[in-house]
Structures are given as structure tokens and as C-alpha cells.
Design an enzyme around this catalytic site. Structure first.
Site, short mmCIF file in Angstrom:
data_model
loop_
_atom_site.label_atom_id
_atom_site.label_comp_id
_atom_site.label_asym_id
_atom_site.label_seq_id
_atom_site.Cartn_x
_atom_site.Cartn_y
_atom_site.Cartn_z
N ASP A 71 0.81 -1.22 0.00
CA ASP A 71 0.00 0.00 0.00
C ASP A 71 0.84 1.27 0.00
OD1 ASP A 71 0.95 -0.44 2.58
OD2 ASP A 71 -1.01 -0.77 3.46
N ASN A 140 -7.63 -3.32 14.29
CA ASN A 140 -9.01 -3.65 13.91
C ASN A 140 -9.05 -4.79 12.88
OD1 ASN A 140 -8.10 -2.42 11.60
ND2 ASN A 140 -9.54 -0.71 11.63
N HIS A 142 -7.22 -4.98 10.11
CA HIS A 142 -6.95 -4.64 8.72
C HIS A 142 -5.64 -5.26 8.24
CE1 HIS A 142 -4.89 -0.63 9.96
NE2 HIS A 142 -3.96 -1.29 9.32
N GLU A 147 -9.72 -1.98 5.39
CA GLU A 147 -10.39 -1.75 6.67
C GLU A 147 -11.60 -2.67 6.81
OE1 GLU A 147 -8.92 -0.01 8.77
OE2 GLU A 147 -8.29 1.98 8.08
C1 GLP Z 1 -0.51 0.18 8.64
C2 GLP Z 1 -0.18 -0.57 7.36
C3 GLP Z 1 -0.44 -2.05 7.51
C4 GLP Z 1 0.22 -2.54 8.78
C5 GLP Z 1 -0.43 -1.90 9.97
C6 GLP Z 1 0.15 -2.34 11.31
O1 GLP Z 1 -1.82 0.61 8.66
N1 GLP Z 1 -0.88 -0.09 6.22
O2 GLP Z 1 0.04 -2.73 6.36
O3 GLP Z 1 0.13 -3.93 8.88
O4 GLP Z 1 -0.26 -0.50 9.84
O5 GLP Z 1 1.30 -1.62 11.57
P1 GLP Z 1 2.32 -1.90 12.72
O6 GLP Z 1 3.16 -3.03 12.25
O7 GLP Z 1 3.09 -0.63 12.87
O8 GLP Z 1 1.55 -2.25 13.94
#
Ligand code: GLP
EC number: 3.5.99.6
Length: 241
Positions: A71, A140, A142, A147
């Protein structure tokens, strides 16, 4: 059909990073021109560090590796300090021998975003799909920026970020108001097409998400639950008890 996921519980973040890096290392050693699906966020930083160390020790070459990131924010310059393009260059690409032309991230600056989404899926298809996809998980549920409520059959698309995700990701910006409202993300179906998936999650904050995934209930309200239908998923997790 619900398939059996492989669950690996670890004690520390570093252990999670090592176990995940080993899977990626073996993939590249087995197939030097592997197509890797990559993720951003705090979860993969340690794994990328480990891959850089292994590369510097001469154990792995990224010469023929291709990467596709999950993304990118919409409307943020790719050279902005908070873009995922910058994140990936700072945490991995600048320190390994990957070729610039083999690095792919969705272009959040594209004028025609719908066309960019289609083109991104087409670029993945053109290299015969992702061999190994790395995922983190949002609190959540995702995955990527899909989402809750995202249709399971979604391909790469433009999404509006939820308030909780924007708040969580505000640490990468000077101010929460600067967090973009939209992102371009591989869809759940684009992710499910990967041949193998590794999801990493560490820490108390991820507890609820991991428990929900373990419960085995598949619902679009919890995007990661669709992974229960994938034939080859490994979940590396810890710090959640
Ligand atoms: C972001 C990214 C996700 C990622 C998530 C969790 O929203 N778009 O791809 O998995 O955060 O991030 P973290 O690893 O910092 O908890």
C-alpha cells in the site's frame, strides 16, 4: 473451506523478526528471482534489519528479486519522509542489491488513481504473482489498508482510512491532521492470490486481533479472517499474553 494455519509463538520481537527473516531468506535462496510482497509499519522493521545483515554477510542476494508493496498513501509525495516509498528505501532497499526497476509500490501520486489500481494488479500478474507475501495486522484486523467491511473479493483499490488507523499512523507524521485521508492498497483478493503468506504481530496491542483470528470466524468485519481460507499461511506472533 477453512484450512489450517501454521501458528508460531515467539517470546520476543527479535525472535519474531528472525523467524520471519529466515522464511524470506529460504525463499530467495530457493528461487533467486522470487516475487516478494512487502509491508510497512513497526512490525517488519526488525525483519528487514535481519535481511540487511544477512545480505551484508553475503548470505543472500536481491539481484533478481522483485518486490511489490501492499500500500501507499494517496496524495503524499513519494519522497515525503512519511511515505511508504521512503520507509521501504530507508529500512531495506537502500541497503541491499535490489534493482530500482524491480521495486514496485502503488503510486499514490497518480493522476488517474483507478487506472493505477488496475495497472498494479496487472504488474503483479505479469510476473506470475507473488511467491511470498508479508503482512502485519492492524488492531481492527486490517491487512494492507483493507479496513473492516472491505469485500473479500476486492483487488487493488482506493480506500478511505478509518479514524483509528489515522490515529495509529500519526506517529509517522508531525501532526495527526497531516495523515492522508485515503490510501491505495492491494485488495484482499490481490493478497489471497499470493502463493504463501507470513503474518507477523507482536505486543499487547495486537492481542485482540490475534485472538479473533484464532477464533476461526470468517467475516468481512475482520479483514484478516479471510486468510483462514488460504492454503499456506504462517502466523508468527508473541507478546500477547
Ligand atoms: C498500517 C499498514 C499495515 C500494517 C499496519 C500495522 O496501517 N498499512 O500494512 O500492517 O499499519 O502496523 P504496525 O506493524 O506498525 O503495527
Amino acid at each position: 473451506m477453512i484450512r489450517k494455519m501454521k501458528w508460531i509463538e515467539v517470546n520476543t520481537y527479535d525472535e519474531m523478526s528472525e523467524v520471519a527473516a529466515k522464511i524470506f531468506l529460504e525463499q530467495i535462496q530457493k528461487k533467486p528471482n522470487s516475487v516478494l510482497g512487502l509491508a510497512t509499519g513497526g512490525s517488519p522493521v526488525g525483519m528487514y534489519k535481519e535481511l540487511v545483515a544477512r545480505h551484508q554477510a553475503g548470505q543472500v542476494s536481491f539481484k533478481d528479486v522483485q518486490t511489490f508493496n501492499l500500500d501507499e498513501y494517496v496524495g503524499l509525495k513519494r519522497t515525503s519522509p512519511a511515505s511508504y516509498w521512503t520507509f521501504m528505501h530507508n529500512n531495506l532497499f537502500n541497503d541491499v542489491n535490489i534493482k530500482q526497476e524491480n521495486i514496485h509500490l502503488p503510486n499514490g501520486e497518480a493522476e488517474d488513481l483507478a487506472a493505477e489500481c488496475k495497472a498494479y494488479d496487472a504488474r503483479i500478474d505479469a510476473v506470475e504473482g507473488i511467491d511470498l507475501q508479508l503482512l502485519g495486522i492492524g488492531v481492527n484486523g486490517h491487512i494492507g489498508f483493507n479496513e473492516p467491511g472491505t469485500p473479500f473479493d476486492s483487488m487493488t483499490n482506493i480506500v478511505e482510512l478509518t479514524t483509528s488507523t489515522r490515529t495509529e499512523n500519526a506517529i509517522y507524521f508531525d501532526d495527526e491532521a497531516e495523515v492522508p485521508t485515503h490510501a491505495i492498497t492491494m485488495g484482499i483478493q490481490s493478497i489471497m492470490k499470493a502463493k504463501e503468506i507470513v503474518l507477523i504481530a507482536f505486543g499487547e496491542k495486537k492481542l485482540a486481533a490475534i485472538q479473533k483470528l484464532k477464533s476461526g470466524h470468517i467475516t468481512e468485519d475482520f479483514p484478516a479472517s479471510q486468510l483462514l481460507k488460504h492454503p499456506n499461511v504462517t502466523i508468527i506472533y508473541g507478546g500477547t499474553n
